[in-house]
Design a protein around this motif. Structure first.
Motif, PDB file in Angstrom:
ATOM      1  N   ARG A  28       0.834  -1.189   0.000  1.00  0.00           N
ATOM      2  CA  ARG A  28       0.000   0.000   0.000  1.00  0.00           C
ATOM      3  C   ARG A  28       0.874   1.246   0.000  1.00  0.00           C
ATOM      4  O   ARG A  28       1.962   1.248   0.554  1.00  0.00           O
ATOM      5  N   HIS A  52      -3.432  -1.700  -2.358  1.00  0.00           N
ATOM      6  CA  HIS A  52      -4.248  -0.496  -2.478  1.00  0.00           C
ATOM      7  C   HIS A  52      -3.394   0.766  -2.423  1.00  0.00           C
ATOM      8  O   HIS A  52      -2.342   0.820  -1.792  1.00  0.00           O
ATOM      9  N   ASP A  53      -3.870   1.762  -3.169  1.00  0.00           N
ATOM     10  CA  ASP A  53      -3.277   3.109  -3.163  1.00  0.00           C
ATOM     11  C   ASP A  53      -1.812   3.089  -3.596  1.00  0.00           C
ATOM     12  O   ASP A  53      -0.979   3.807  -3.034  1.00  0.00           O
ATOM     13  N   ASN A  75      -6.483  -9.049  -9.796  1.00  0.00           N
ATOM     14  CA  ASN A  75      -6.825  -9.838  -8.613  1.00  0.00           C
ATOM     15  C   ASN A  75      -6.417 -11.274  -8.919  1.00  0.00           C
ATOM     16  O   ASN A  75      -7.175 -12.034  -9.516  1.00  0.00           O
ATOM     17  N   LEU A  82      -7.827  -5.818  -4.903  1.00  0.00           N
ATOM     18  CA  LEU A  82      -7.473  -4.435  -5.214  1.00  0.00           C
ATOM     19  C   LEU A  82      -8.534  -3.488  -4.669  1.00  0.00           C
ATOM     20  O   LEU A  82      -9.728  -3.721  -4.829  1.00  0.00           O
ATOM     21  N   ARG A  83      -8.082  -2.405  -4.015  1.00  0.00           N
ATOM     22  CA  ARG A  83      -9.018  -1.413  -3.519  1.00  0.00           C
ATOM     23  C   ARG A  83      -8.289  -0.072  -3.423  1.00  0.00           C
ATOM     24  O   ARG A  83      -7.144   0.040  -3.827  1.00  0.00           O
ATOM     25  N   GLY A  84      -8.971   0.931  -2.875  1.00  0.00           N
ATOM     26  CA  GLY A  84      -8.375   2.260  -2.850  1.00  0.00           C
ATOM     27  C   GLY A  84      -8.272   2.810  -4.257  1.00  0.00           C
ATOM     28  O   GLY A  84      -9.095   2.522  -5.124  1.00  0.00           O
ATOM     29  N   THR A  86      -5.585   3.075  -7.426  1.00  0.00           N
ATOM     30  CA  THR A  86      -4.337   2.654  -8.058  1.00  0.00           C
ATOM     31  C   THR A  86      -4.075   3.581  -9.238  1.00  0.00           C
ATOM     32  O   THR A  86      -4.960   3.794 -10.075  1.00  0.00           O
ATOM     33  N   THR A 120     -12.676  -4.348  -8.913  1.00  0.00           N
ATOM     34  CA  THR A 120     -13.547  -3.195  -8.674  1.00  0.00           C
ATOM     35  C   THR A 120     -12.821  -1.992  -8.088  1.00  0.00           C
ATOM     36  O   THR A 120     -13.390  -0.902  -8.037  1.00  0.00           O
ATOM     37  N   GLY A 121     -11.597  -2.155  -7.604  1.00  0.00           N
ATOM     38  CA  GLY A 121     -10.850  -1.022  -7.064  1.00  0.00           C
ATOM     39  C   GLY A 121     -10.616   0.034  -8.127  1.00  0.00           C
ATOM     40  O   GLY A 121     -10.396  -0.286  -9.300  1.00  0.00           O
ATOM     41  N   GLU A 122     -10.648   1.308  -7.751  1.00  0.00           N
ATOM     42  CA  GLU A 122     -10.494   2.388  -8.727  1.00  0.00           C
ATOM     43  C   GLU A 122      -9.076   2.395  -9.302  1.00  0.00           C
ATOM     44  O   GLU A 122      -8.093   2.337  -8.567  1.00  0.00           O
TER      45      GLU A 122
END
Length: 211
Positions: A28, A52-53, A75, A82-84, A86, A120-122
């Motif tokens: 992260r 993430h991030d 993924n 994956l989240r946050g 990227t 689905t993470g941005e």
């Protein structure tokens, strides 16, 4: 980094039982910046598996050999989901993408793979140059890829398509400059699977054998 046996640079986040942070936490707030990756013998130039991030910025990736692409987000491999946000910013790929015999598909220069779970993470993709791609410039693959925004993309010369769709989902594409695209701009197969491209229309659509 040259002639690595797998990904040139990879962020591979361990997952806990809930699919998120494992014992050591997800990768992260990592920035991969101003590197050159050439001739990985297997896999991608730069890959982010979950986490993430994280940011991949101002790198050059050249001459992918087998199975993978230039820059990859997925993924996969039981990583954290994956989240946050990227970010993939101001990178250049040269002759990226390769055939993947086990997936029975060529891989794009910049590709997203929802293998273990929907992606689905941005993901914000800004100001990148995808040059002389061996197959497609962009690819989405797997169950569902959403929440991807691509802006100010330059595509110069592809071996096949501009965007290769092999999943459900959606993405936004604006500020595209493209020339010397070898095949129909949009590969969407199977075309019964719903995937929406907003911002820039890509036509015609093709579904059939790969060139």
């Amino acid at each position: 980094m040259r002639n690595t046996g797998d990904d040139g640079i990879a962020l591979w986040s361990e997952a806990g039982a809930d699919g998120f942070d494992g014992e050591y936490g997800a990768d992260r707030q990592v920035t991969v910046e101003r590197n050159t990756v050439q001739l990985p013998m297997l896999a991608n130039g730069i890959a982010m598996y979950g986490g993430h991030d994280n940011t991949v910025r101002a790198n050059v990736v050249a001459d992918i050999q087998v199975e993978r692409g230039g820059i990859h987000v997925g993924n996969r491999f039981s990583a954290t989901l994956l989240r946050g946000v990227t970010r993939i910013e101001r990178n250049t790929t040269l002759r990226a993408g390769a055939d993947h015999p086990f997936l029975a598909t060529p891989i794009g220069a910049l590709w997203f793979y929802a293998k273990d779970a929907p992606l689905t993470g941005e993901v914000l993709v800004t100001g990148n140059d995808l040059l002389d791609s061996r197959y497609a410039a962009l690819q989405v693959l797997g169950s569902s890829v959403t929440n991807v925004t691509i802006t100010d993309l330059r595509v110069h010369t592809t071996g096949t398509h501009l965007l290769q769709i092999q999943s459900a989902g959606s993405l936004t594409l604006t500020g595209l400059t493209a020339d010397a695209v070898a095949a129909q701009p949009l590969f969407h197969c199977p075309d019964a699977v719903t995937f929406t491209v907003t911002g820039t229309p890509l036509t015609p659509t093709y579904c059939g054998p790969f060139l």
